[in-house]
Design a protein around this motif. Structure first.
Motif, short mmCIF file in Angstrom:
data_model
loop_
_atom_site.label_atom_id
_atom_site.label_comp_id
_atom_site.label_asym_id
_atom_site.label_seq_id
_atom_site.Cartn_x
_atom_site.Cartn_y
_atom_site.Cartn_z
N THR A 1 7.41 34.69 -27.31
CA THR A 1 6.34 33.79 -26.81
C THR A 1 5.14 33.72 -28.07
OG1 THR A 1 5.01 35.49 -25.96
CG2 THR A 1 6.43 33.96 -24.40
N ASP B 1 2.76 18.25 -24.05
CA ASP B 1 3.27 19.37 -23.47
C ASP B 1 4.46 19.06 -22.97
OD1 ASP B 1 3.26 21.21 -21.59
OD2 ASP B 1 1.50 20.73 -20.38
N GLU C 1 7.31 28.86 -26.19
CA GLU C 1 8.27 29.93 -25.80
C GLU C 1 9.72 29.58 -26.10
OE1 GLU C 1 9.32 30.61 -21.28
OE2 GLU C 1 7.53 31.83 -21.75
N GLY D 1 8.10 20.62 -21.52
CA GLY D 1 8.84 21.92 -20.59
C GLY D 1 10.30 21.99 -20.77
N ARG D 2 11.01 22.58 -19.87
CA ARG D 2 12.48 22.55 -20.24
C ARG D 2 13.21 21.34 -20.27
NH1 ARG D 2 14.87 27.37 -19.39
NH2 ARG D 2 13.68 29.13 -18.98
N THR E 1 11.87 26.29 -24.79
CA THR E 1 11.70 26.29 -23.34
C THR E 1 10.29 25.57 -22.98
OG1 THR E 1 11.09 28.38 -22.90
CG2 THR E 1 13.37 27.71 -22.51
N ARG E 2 9.28 25.84 -24.08
CA ARG E 2 8.14 25.28 -23.78
C ARG E 2 7.16 25.11 -24.96
NH1 ARG E 2 3.83 25.92 -19.83
NH2 ARG E 2 2.45 24.09 -20.25
N LYS F 1 3.29 23.61 -26.21
CA LYS F 1 2.02 22.81 -25.93
C LYS F 1 1.27 22.62 -27.08
CE LYS F 1 -1.80 22.84 -22.57
NZ LYS F 1 -2.42 23.46 -21.38
#
Length: 653
Positions: free
Chosen positions: A380, A407, A577, A409-410, A555-556, A558
């Motif tokens: 991270t 933003d 991440e 995500g997966r 995976t992330r 932002k």
């Protein structure tokens, strides 16, 4: 004899105590007080664009009596540009202090810088250029010598050596210190020079400013003459150019009708090129350039200082001033803490590395904070960036504000971009708003939906531009236009992006353009441009040495960023991440950096034996600060540990 020595010591201390409160005040203003007996002020005054400008180059010789930190303040004209401050040839960061300095032609602004760990004797160099004030049909050059009203410098007497070189035809001039006239005269030639050595009274400060007022006729010229930079390092080629913006050709008397002159303490020619003795025509719209290698007529490297290119063209003497800075190897600081254990050893490294200055005038200050932590199979990281665009470049940017939010995500993500602009005839857009969302369909396909609105300024939107917009919208709204756009996008991206859906509309009444599109992206087919990374490395002067990363999944992600066009300040936060083998990722980066360190170091053979015995692990926090133009790179909190057991390594501590 012993009593005499003691009496003499007491008398010396008493005299010092009496003299310190009555120190001589001068320019610039140091806090606390330090000693200065000499200051050298050189100014090249030249016409450009129908106005007179001054290129000011100042050197101040100080004596330090043990202070570890001195705050230096310096008044400059409010429209000063290309300001730079260096101490012993090393650039230092400066900022506006918010204080004002009152002169007879208006308020000057104060810049401030901090000098740390200075030597017993040190030299401060300050450069800037500014537009001259106009008054009573003439021009006024004011140097703020009277800073004795604000601060003090301990010295018995101060001498200010002032050297002026004025280009153009001067009709009359007056030089004065405050209201007292020092010198005056009548008509002067095309390059007029004057030198003044002003001495303060014994233990009396300079409280008046130096003023050089003159009247000169500025000939309207269509010729633009300049160097490509304002400052050069020793040995760096100096390039300068002449542009004919007029409608008629201009004749040069030979192929290189220029000379290089040193502009300190008068004018002296240091280099005259060998030129082909034939007339050279410069056509309207044509640019001619030359390069000087910083060698004098004897083939020797010239000394650092203030110089100017003097060019004869179209019956005029054009002047382009510049400075040459001494090349200095910047000192660095390194603190290493070593801990030895039976089964391992750790090393903590705190380093302050100062790099050579590179051209980065656009940014006043850039700071990046980063925290990277391994969490099992996840890595991270968070980054924060702050910076400010220089006032000169701020005027050129049409951007008033910018907001960026992403933003992801997966399998899903989205964001929006909002920008407000200063509309003009070339760019009649007031604001832009774009929203997007992405959804991963399978391992390689991603669907991207984009919608945006552009609002135009009624005042700046030309009839022709509005008609072109209507034409494009109408063409792309047809099946044939849609197919053409789809084919063009696939061609540009090598089939990586396919256009699934597109609608456009333009309202002349509302001055609004609306766009909505759906794109299907094949992530395995998309490839970044080959030139992107090399170009970035070249412009940012970065050579991280990281050749590749192990396979991992992002995976992330932002991102939040803001820009304020009124102040030129921008800031942003990035959080990510990565899922994969965190240890393998760090080890790959470590090996790449070590490879680079070994290959770049002059002591490569010595380093290669024990650098490879370390494994770089990021434990805790990693902080990266870069200040521009000071170019200070600070790294702290990096932990190093042995790759193998200490008993197996040849390194001795």
């Amino acid at each position: 004899m012993k009593c005499l020595k003691e009496a003499f010591a007491v008398l010396s201390v008493a005299l010092l105590i009496l003299l310190v409160p009555a120190g001589v005040y001068a320019n610039p203003i140091p806090v606390p007080a330090v000693m200065m007996t000499e200051e050298y002020i050189n100014a090249v005054i030249y016409p450009a664009g129908g106005e007179y400008w001054a290129y000011v180059y100042c050197r101040y010789l100080f004596g330090n009596v043990g202070y570890l930190k001195v705050i230096m303040k310096f008044p400059v004209p409010p429209d000063s540009r290309d300001i730079s401050v260096s101490v012993d040839d090393i650039p230092v960061y400066w900022s506006w202090s918010g204080e004002k300095y009152q002169t007879e032609i208006g308020e000057y602004k104060m810049i401030s810088c901090i000098i740390k760990n200075s030597h017993r004797k040190f030299e401060v160099e300050i450069n800037y250029r500014h537009r001259l004030a106009a008054a009573s049909g003439g021009h006024i050059f004011l140097y703020p010598l009277g800073t004795g009203r604000h601060g003090r410098i301990i010295s018995k007497r101060l001498t200010a050596h002032i050297s002026l070189a004025v280009a153009g035809s001067i009709n009359s001039y007056v030089a004065r210190l405050g209201n007292g006239i020092i010198d005056s005269g009548g008509p002067a030639g095309t390059l007029f020079t004057r030198s003044y050595n002003l001495k303060s009274g014994r233990f009396k400060p300079f409280k008046e400013d130096f003023i050089f007022a003159f009247k000169a006729s500025i000939k309207q010229s269509s010729l633009h003459f300049s160097t490509d930079k304002r400052a050069y390092m020793e040995g760096e080629p100096v390039t300068f150019w002449l542009y004919n913006a007029g409608e008629e050709s201009v004749t040069l008397r030979n192929s290189a009708p220029w000379t290089i002159a040193s502009m300190e303490n008068g004018t002296s020619i240091v280099y005259t090129p060998v030129a082909a003795q034939m007339l050279r025509e410069v056509a309207p719209g044509e640019t001619v350039s030359w390069t000087w290698n910083q060698r004098n007529n004897a083939g020797e490297q010239v000394k650092p200082g203030l110089y100017a290119v003097i060019l004869e063209a179209g019956g005029q003497h054009l002047v382009a001033p510049f400075t040459i800075r001494k090349t200095a190897e910047f000192p660095g600081k390194l603190n290493v803490t070593v801990r030895l254990y039976p089964d391992k050893a750790t090393v903590r490294l705190d380093a302050l590395l100062k790099k050579r200055p590179e051209p980065a005038e656009s940014l006043r200050n850039l700071m990046v904070r980063a925290v990277v932590l391994p969490r099992g199979e996840h890595l991270t990281g968070t980054f924060h960036i702050d910076g400010q665009v220089s006032p000169e470049d701020l005027e050129k940017l049409p951007l008033r504000s910018l907001s960026l939010h992403v933003d992801c995500g997966r399998r899903r993500g989205g964001g929006n971009i909002t920008a407000k602009l200063n509309p003009s005839e070339n760019l009649p857009v007031r604001s832009v708003n774009v929203s997007f969302s992405a959804m991963q369909l399978d391992a390689t396909l991603v669907e991207l939906n984009v919608s945006g609105t552009a609002a135009f300024s009624r005042v700046h939107l030309k009839e022709e531009t509005a008609r072109i917009l209507e034409m494009y919208v109408a063409a792309l709204s047809t099946p044939a236009g849609m197919e053409m756009a789809r084919h063009k996008i696939e061609e540009i991206t090598n089939g990586g992006i396919k256009l699934e859906y597109l609608t456009l509309s333009f309202s002349r009444e509302k001055c609004m353009l609306n766009v909505s599109a759906t794109l299907l992206m094949n992530m395995s087919a998309l490839k970044p441009p080959h030139s992107m990374i090399p170009k970035f490395s070249e412009s940012a002067y970065l050579q991280p040495g990281v050749t590749g990363l192990p396979l991992a999944n992002l995976t992330r992600l932002k991102l939040d960023a803001e820009y304020n066009g009124e102040t030129g300040v921008f800031s942003g936060d990035l959080t990510f991440e990565v899922e994969g083998n965190a240890s393998a990722i760090i080890e790959e980066i470590s090996d790449s950096i070590i490879e680079w360190l070994i290959s770049e170091s002059p002591a490569a053979s010595t380093l290669s034996g024990w650098l490879r015995s370390f494994r770089v692990g990021i434990h805790g926090r990693f902080i990266f600060n870069l200040e521009i133009p000071a170019n200070i790179l600070q790294v702290s909190g990096i932990s190093l540990r042995y790759r193998r057991d200490p008993s197996e390594t040849p390194m001795k501590l």
